[in-house]
Design an enzyme around this catalytic site. Structure first.
Site, PDB file in Angstrom:
ATOM      1  N   TYR A   1      19.268  11.965 -56.190  1.00 14.81           N
ATOM      2  CA  TYR A   1      19.990  11.557 -54.973  1.00 14.81           C
ATOM      3  C   TYR A   1      20.281  12.771 -54.073  1.00 14.81           C
ATOM      4  CZ  TYR A   1      23.676   9.147 -52.272  1.00 14.81           C
ATOM      5  OH  TYR A   1      24.450   8.602 -51.278  1.00 14.81           O
TER       6      TYR A   1
ATOM      7  N   LYS B   1      19.027  13.425 -50.191  1.00 18.09           N
ATOM      8  CA  LYS B   1      19.972  13.509 -49.070  1.00 18.09           C
ATOM      9  C   LYS B   1      19.841  14.848 -48.338  1.00 18.09           C
ATOM     10  CE  LYS B   1      21.476   9.358 -49.470  1.00 18.09           C
ATOM     11  NZ  LYS B   1      21.056   8.364 -48.467  1.00 18.09           N
TER      12      LYS B   1
HETATM   13  N1  LIG Z   1      29.278   4.848 -50.322  1.00 19.17           N
HETATM   14  C1  LIG Z   1      29.304   6.162 -50.355  1.00 19.17           C
HETATM   15  O1  LIG Z   1      30.243   6.768 -50.912  1.00 19.17           O
HETATM   16  C2  LIG Z   1      28.220   6.969 -49.701  1.00 19.17           C
HETATM   17  C3  LIG Z   1      28.422   8.359 -49.611  1.00 19.17           C
HETATM   18  C4  LIG Z   1      27.443   9.131 -49.027  1.00 19.17           C
HETATM   19  C5  LIG Z   1      26.274   8.543 -48.529  1.00 19.17           C
HETATM   20  N2  LIG Z   1      26.115   7.198 -48.636  1.00 19.17           N
HETATM   21  C6  LIG Z   1      24.852   6.660 -48.120  1.00 19.17           C
HETATM   22  O2  LIG Z   1      25.131   5.683 -47.136  1.00 19.17           O
HETATM   23  C7  LIG Z   1      24.140   4.661 -47.203  1.00 19.17           C
HETATM   24  C8  LIG Z   1      24.829   3.317 -47.395  1.00 19.17           C
HETATM   25  O3  LIG Z   1      25.578   3.371 -48.586  1.00 19.17           O
HETATM   26  P1  LIG Z   1      26.526   2.197 -49.090  1.00 19.17           P
HETATM   27  O4  LIG Z   1      27.573   2.818 -49.901  1.00 19.17           O
HETATM   28  O5  LIG Z   1      26.886   1.315 -47.959  1.00 19.17           O
HETATM   29  O6  LIG Z   1      25.521   1.466 -50.081  1.00 19.17           O
HETATM   30  P2  LIG Z   1      25.404  -0.074 -50.498  1.00 19.17           P
HETATM   31  O7  LIG Z   1      24.722  -0.059 -51.816  1.00 19.17           O
HETATM   32  O8  LIG Z   1      26.722  -0.745 -50.365  1.00 19.17           O
HETATM   33  O9  LIG Z   1      24.433  -0.616 -49.369  1.00 19.17           O
HETATM   34  C9  LIG Z   1      23.101  -0.170 -49.260  1.00 19.17           C
HETATM   35  C10 LIG Z   1      22.277  -1.295 -48.694  1.00 19.17           C
HETATM   36  O10 LIG Z   1      20.901  -0.874 -48.678  1.00 19.17           O
HETATM   37  C11 LIG Z   1      20.121  -1.955 -49.129  1.00 19.17           C
HETATM   38  N3  LIG Z   1      18.850  -1.490 -49.661  1.00 19.17           N
HETATM   39  C12 LIG Z   1      18.641  -0.821 -50.820  1.00 19.17           C
HETATM   40  N4  LIG Z   1      17.339  -0.608 -51.000  1.00 19.17           N
HETATM   41  C13 LIG Z   1      16.697  -1.149 -49.934  1.00 19.17           C
HETATM   42  C14 LIG Z   1      15.331  -1.247 -49.544  1.00 19.17           C
HETATM   43  N5  LIG Z   1      14.358  -0.757 -50.319  1.00 19.17           N
HETATM   44  N6  LIG Z   1      15.032  -1.863 -48.375  1.00 19.17           N
HETATM   45  C15 LIG Z   1      16.007  -2.378 -47.599  1.00 19.17           C
HETATM   46  N7  LIG Z   1      17.322  -2.319 -47.922  1.00 19.17           N
HETATM   47  C16 LIG Z   1      17.656  -1.708 -49.070  1.00 19.17           C
HETATM   48  C17 LIG Z   1      20.976  -2.637 -50.181  1.00 19.17           C
HETATM   49  O11 LIG Z   1      20.545  -3.960 -50.438  1.00 19.17           O
HETATM   50  C18 LIG Z   1      22.362  -2.557 -49.565  1.00 19.17           C
HETATM   51  O12 LIG Z   1      22.658  -3.674 -48.755  1.00 19.17           O
HETATM   52  C19 LIG Z   1      23.214   5.022 -48.354  1.00 19.17           C
HETATM   53  O13 LIG Z   1      22.076   5.682 -47.857  1.00 19.17           O
HETATM   54  C20 LIG Z   1      24.050   5.958 -49.182  1.00 19.17           C
HETATM   55  O14 LIG Z   1      23.255   6.848 -49.923  1.00 19.17           O
HETATM   56  C21 LIG Z   1      27.060   6.406 -49.218  1.00 19.17           C
END
Ligand SMILES: NC(=O)c1ccc[n+]([C@@H]2O[C@H](COP(=O)([O-])OP(=O)(O)OC[C@H]3O[C@@H](n4cnc5c(N)ncnc54)[C@H](O)[C@@H]3O)[C@@H](O)[C@H]2O)c1
Length: 245
Positions: free
Chosen positions: A153, A157
């Protein structure tokens, strides 16, 4: 309205941060195309349409090159343009370096890196033709700092940040900006997997002593996707309560 008349594609827009981005962008006047694997994306789009916004849901994996190209072409034909691409879809497969399987490495690279590459590659020809584009991709503060159990991951990123900087140099002359956002802990399904007992320690490590809600991150996407950020490109906007400094 800060995105009035804009056509925005939001990947992973069915849940978590992506859902907050989709709802906020629609409130700000954008037509939002939600791409996700989860059928609940249709409910997210329906709710936006029922409350006066404009949204449509497409079930699609960002890793499927031909399906991505077909959809982006369809969006450009239907609406005449693609103004904003939010590369938000992302996954985790956490394991320490020594235990991480090749499958776990590949799965995360496939979505978090290749998915961002494919969607951006599909959007750019339309953005170039209209001499306008806003690309904002989901990094993470883990991409800046590393994190226990997240070799795959963290690498993806950091890669997202590097891609935004590269696209800034390649695409700036076409009126296209490319930026990344690095959220810290945000209350979504992704972090709800973390055992509850670890949460107090996580909060204690954050200077603001709380985790983010999805809307806190969505406001960053709104800024970078708006005309207000027309002179901002190649940055990674960290939104993590002061953790990275
Ligand atoms: N939540 C956190 O703490 C956090 C922190 C840093 C970065 N992020 C990043 O922010 C973004 C969103 O995170 P989140 O926490 O909302 O995650 P989440 O898991 O709640 O949502 C991610 C969404 O992406 C969709 N998805 C996954 N694989 C897919 C694919 N192959 N094609 C289309 N859609 C797909 C999932 O179905 C889901 O709806 C991610 O890239 C994550 O890495 C999140």
């Amino acid at each position: 309205m800060r995105l009035k008349g804009k056509i925005a594609i939001v990947t992973g827009g069915a849940g978590g941060i992506g859902q907050a981005v989709s709802e906020l962008f629609a409130q700000e006047g954008a037509t939002v195309v939600i791409i996700d694997l989860l059928p609940i994306g249709k409910e997210v789009a329906d709710k936006i349409n029922d409350t006066g916004g404009k949204a449509v849901y497409h079930s699609l994996s960002v890793t499927d090159k031909s399906a991505v190209e077909e959809l982006f072409n369809e969006v450009a034909e239907s609406y005449g343009r693609i103004d904003i691409l939010i590369n938000n879809a992302g996954i985790t497969r956490d394991r320490t370096l020594e235990k991480m399987s090749e499958e776990e490495w590949n799965a995360v690279v496939e979505v978090n890196l290749k998915g961002v590459f494919l969607c951006t590659q599909a959007a750019v020809p339309y953005m170039k033709a209209q001499k306008y584009g806003r690309i904002v991709s989901a990094a993470s503060n883990v991409g800046l700092r590393g994190n226990f159990g997240q070799t795959n991951y963290a690498a993806t990123k950091a890669g997202v940040i590097a891609m935004a900087k590269t696209w800034t140099v390649e695409l700036g002359k076409h009126g296209i900006t490319a930026n990344a956002i690095a959220p810290g802990f945000t209350m979504t399904d992704m972090v709800k997997k973390i055992p509850e007992e670890h949460f107090d320690a996580i909060k204690a490590s954050i200077p603001l002593r709380t985790v983010a809600e999805p809307i806190d991150i969505a406001y960053g996407y709104l800024y970078l996707a708006s005309d207000e950020a027309r002179f901002v490109s190649g940055i990674c906007l960290t939104i993590d309560g002061g953790t990275s400094r």
